[in-house]
Design a protein around this motif. Sequence first.
Motif, PDB file in Angstrom:
ATOM      1  N   MET A 154      50.074   4.921 -19.779  1.00  0.00           N
ATOM      2  CA  MET A 154      50.215   5.590 -18.482  1.00  0.00           C
ATOM      3  C   MET A 154      49.070   5.190 -17.566  1.00  0.00           C
ATOM      4  O   MET A 154      47.983   4.870 -18.026  1.00  0.00           O
ATOM      5  CB  MET A 154      50.218   7.104 -18.677  1.00  0.00           C
ATOM      6  CG  MET A 154      51.431   7.609 -19.446  1.00  0.00           C
ATOM      7  SD  MET A 154      51.462   9.403 -19.630  1.00  0.00           S
ATOM      8  CE  MET A 154      50.199   9.608 -20.889  1.00  0.00           C
ATOM      9  N   ASP A 167      54.642  14.804 -17.356  1.00  0.00           N
ATOM     10  CA  ASP A 167      54.658  13.710 -18.326  1.00  0.00           C
ATOM     11  C   ASP A 167      55.812  12.756 -18.033  1.00  0.00           C
ATOM     12  O   ASP A 167      55.638  11.536 -18.065  1.00  0.00           O
ATOM     13  CB  ASP A 167      54.787  14.276 -19.745  1.00  0.00           C
ATOM     14  CG  ASP A 167      54.697  13.192 -20.804  1.00  0.00           C
ATOM     15  OD1 ASP A 167      53.612  12.605 -20.973  1.00  0.00           O
ATOM     16  OD2 ASP A 167      55.728  12.920 -21.473  1.00  0.00           O
ATOM     17  N   ARG A 196      55.218   8.872 -16.935  1.00  0.00           N
ATOM     18  CA  ARG A 196      55.715   7.748 -17.738  1.00  0.00           C
ATOM     19  C   ARG A 196      56.710   6.881 -16.981  1.00  0.00           C
ATOM     20  O   ARG A 196      57.005   5.762 -17.402  1.00  0.00           O
ATOM     21  CB  ARG A 196      56.338   8.273 -19.029  1.00  0.00           C
ATOM     22  CG  ARG A 196      55.330   8.846 -20.016  1.00  0.00           C
ATOM     23  CD  ARG A 196      55.993   9.435 -21.252  1.00  0.00           C
ATOM     24  NE  ARG A 196      55.001  10.015 -22.147  1.00  0.00           N
ATOM     25  CZ  ARG A 196      54.361   9.350 -23.108  1.00  0.00           C
ATOM     26  NH1 ARG A 196      54.641   8.068 -23.317  1.00  0.00           N
ATOM     27  NH2 ARG A 196      53.469   9.952 -23.879  1.00  0.00           N
ATOM     28  N   GLY A 204      54.380   4.487 -26.903  1.00  0.00           N
ATOM     29  CA  GLY A 204      52.992   4.349 -26.484  1.00  0.00           C
ATOM     30  C   GLY A 204      52.654   2.970 -25.965  1.00  0.00           C
ATOM     31  O   GLY A 204      51.765   2.809 -25.118  1.00  0.00           O
ATOM     32  N   SER A 218      53.892  -2.279 -19.272  1.00  0.00           N
ATOM     33  CA  SER A 218      52.505  -1.989 -19.653  1.00  0.00           C
ATOM     34  C   SER A 218      51.512  -3.014 -19.113  1.00  0.00           C
ATOM     35  O   SER A 218      50.306  -2.766 -19.110  1.00  0.00           O
ATOM     36  CB  SER A 218      52.384  -1.913 -21.177  1.00  0.00           C
ATOM     37  OG  SER A 218      52.781  -3.135 -21.769  1.00  0.00           O
ATOM     38  N   GLN A 232      48.229   1.404 -22.215  1.00  0.00           N
ATOM     39  CA  GLN A 232      48.669   1.728 -23.576  1.00  0.00           C
ATOM     40  C   GLN A 232      47.701   2.683 -24.254  1.00  0.00           C
ATOM     41  O   GLN A 232      48.115   3.632 -24.938  1.00  0.00           O
ATOM     42  CB  GLN A 232      48.804   0.446 -24.390  1.00  0.00           C
ATOM     43  CG  GLN A 232      49.913  -0.474 -23.921  1.00  0.00           C
ATOM     44  CD  GLN A 232      49.950  -1.789 -24.684  1.00  0.00           C
ATOM     45  OE1 GLN A 232      48.916  -2.302 -25.125  1.00  0.00           O
ATOM     46  NE2 GLN A 232      51.139  -2.345 -24.846  1.00  0.00           N
ATOM     47  N   ARG A 284      48.186   6.280 -23.360  1.00  0.00           N
ATOM     48  CA  ARG A 284      49.342   6.867 -24.040  1.00  0.00           C
ATOM     49  C   ARG A 284      49.049   7.143 -25.517  1.00  0.00           C
ATOM     50  O   ARG A 284      49.519   8.129 -26.076  1.00  0.00           O
ATOM     51  CB  ARG A 284      50.537   5.920 -23.953  1.00  0.00           C
ATOM     52  CG  ARG A 284      51.167   5.826 -22.570  1.00  0.00           C
ATOM     53  CD  ARG A 284      52.403   4.958 -22.610  1.00  0.00           C
ATOM     54  NE  ARG A 284      53.151   5.055 -21.357  1.00  0.00           N
ATOM     55  CZ  ARG A 284      54.456   4.814 -21.264  1.00  0.00           C
ATOM     56  NH1 ARG A 284      55.144   4.476 -22.329  1.00  0.00           N
ATOM     57  NH2 ARG A 284      55.064   4.915 -20.098  1.00  0.00           N
TER      58      ARG A 284
END
Length: 434
Positions: A1, A113, A117, A219, A342, A372, A375
Amino acid sequence: MIDLKLVREDPDAVRTSQRTRGEDPSLVDALLTADAARRAAVLAADTLRAEQKTVSGQVGRLMGAWQKAQKSDAPDAAELKATADTARAQAGELSERVKAAELVQAAADSALDTAHRAISNVVQPGAPAGGEDDYVVLSHHGQIPEIPTPRDHLELAEGLRLLDVERGVKVSGARFYFLTGVGALLQLGLLQLAAQKAVANGFTLTIPPVLVRPEIMAGTGFLGAHAAEVYKLADDDLYLVGTSEVPMAGFHADEILDLSAGPKRYAGWSTCFRREAGSYGKDTRGIMRVHQFDKVEMFSWCRPEDADAEHQRLLGWEQEMLAAVDVPYRIIDTAGGDLGSSAARKYDCEAWVPSQEAYRELTSTSNCTTFQARRLNVRYRDEAGRTQVAATLNGTLATTRWIVAILENHQEPDGSVRVPVALQPFVGTDVLRP
């Protein structure tokens, strides 16, 4: 995140990143709204809890005073009892309000959340905007061979009896294959060479699990836009990895790392699985785009301020491997719309494929900054002893697809293939003959 602090302080930078990726900038506003709602819910719940604590304390004191007055037959005993009962009722009411506020807070946490995300990593300034075809070529390396009528890798491989696609399809379906004889030796040699180079450069070699839990897959960012690419074992609630980046990222989940001596580097040797959803009709011939392949992947944990330099190091090690197998290639700066969720920046090394008269990706290296690690809750201690979020990077050192470029660039007119000097000890010959 991404870092919520960045979203609060510079939302325009995140909106720009979203546009660079070709993604929805309004998701930033949705995140800000969810963040504000969550902070309001936390404040409301905290305020009620504080009030409940105060009133509960008053109940205790009033009950104590009433019991003392009752024992001494004090004239105000009844009044104290009434006041204590009122306070007790108020405490009970506040308890119910606290429970309701905590439910609101839990819902706000969940909404935040989800909104958090939904936003991909912030693209680094300087990365090209656009999609798959909007990359920028940074450099060319090696000499493109002059092959008047090049055979493609499948024709060469079948002539050398190192690849059997027909039986792979018979056993497992489309996009599966057998590597046989020198084909198996060629792949094992390629991966062994990559492993040796990784260890020589300070990487800890690992053979990781290829099945991971949902929280590890999520993740690393692979259950977002690219979830359709991932194989899932529903009965076991596990995912087959498409790269050993995933288990290596999860290796230090919920840990505090010691990065005082520099980056922590791992190399993962694994079989990888990809559904190749949406690629029907693309690269169906041979082993350019398949469901199963083997790979040696580099993975680094470092301080965020060291990530750009580490990214260049990973790219340099990829170039060393490409030089070792003597294939011409170019390096491209991948456009924002072609980045994984990511990655903040990605460089691809694309090898020349003579039969296609085109460059095709062999390696990539990505700087995922703190996306990453945030997360997966991976941190390190700074010089003051405070915990900070680490950065992650990854890069490919060798994979099955490299066989395509090796065969085609080292082919001879009679269908034989010269074996790169670095691979000859593993393969046991300098020329593969039909």
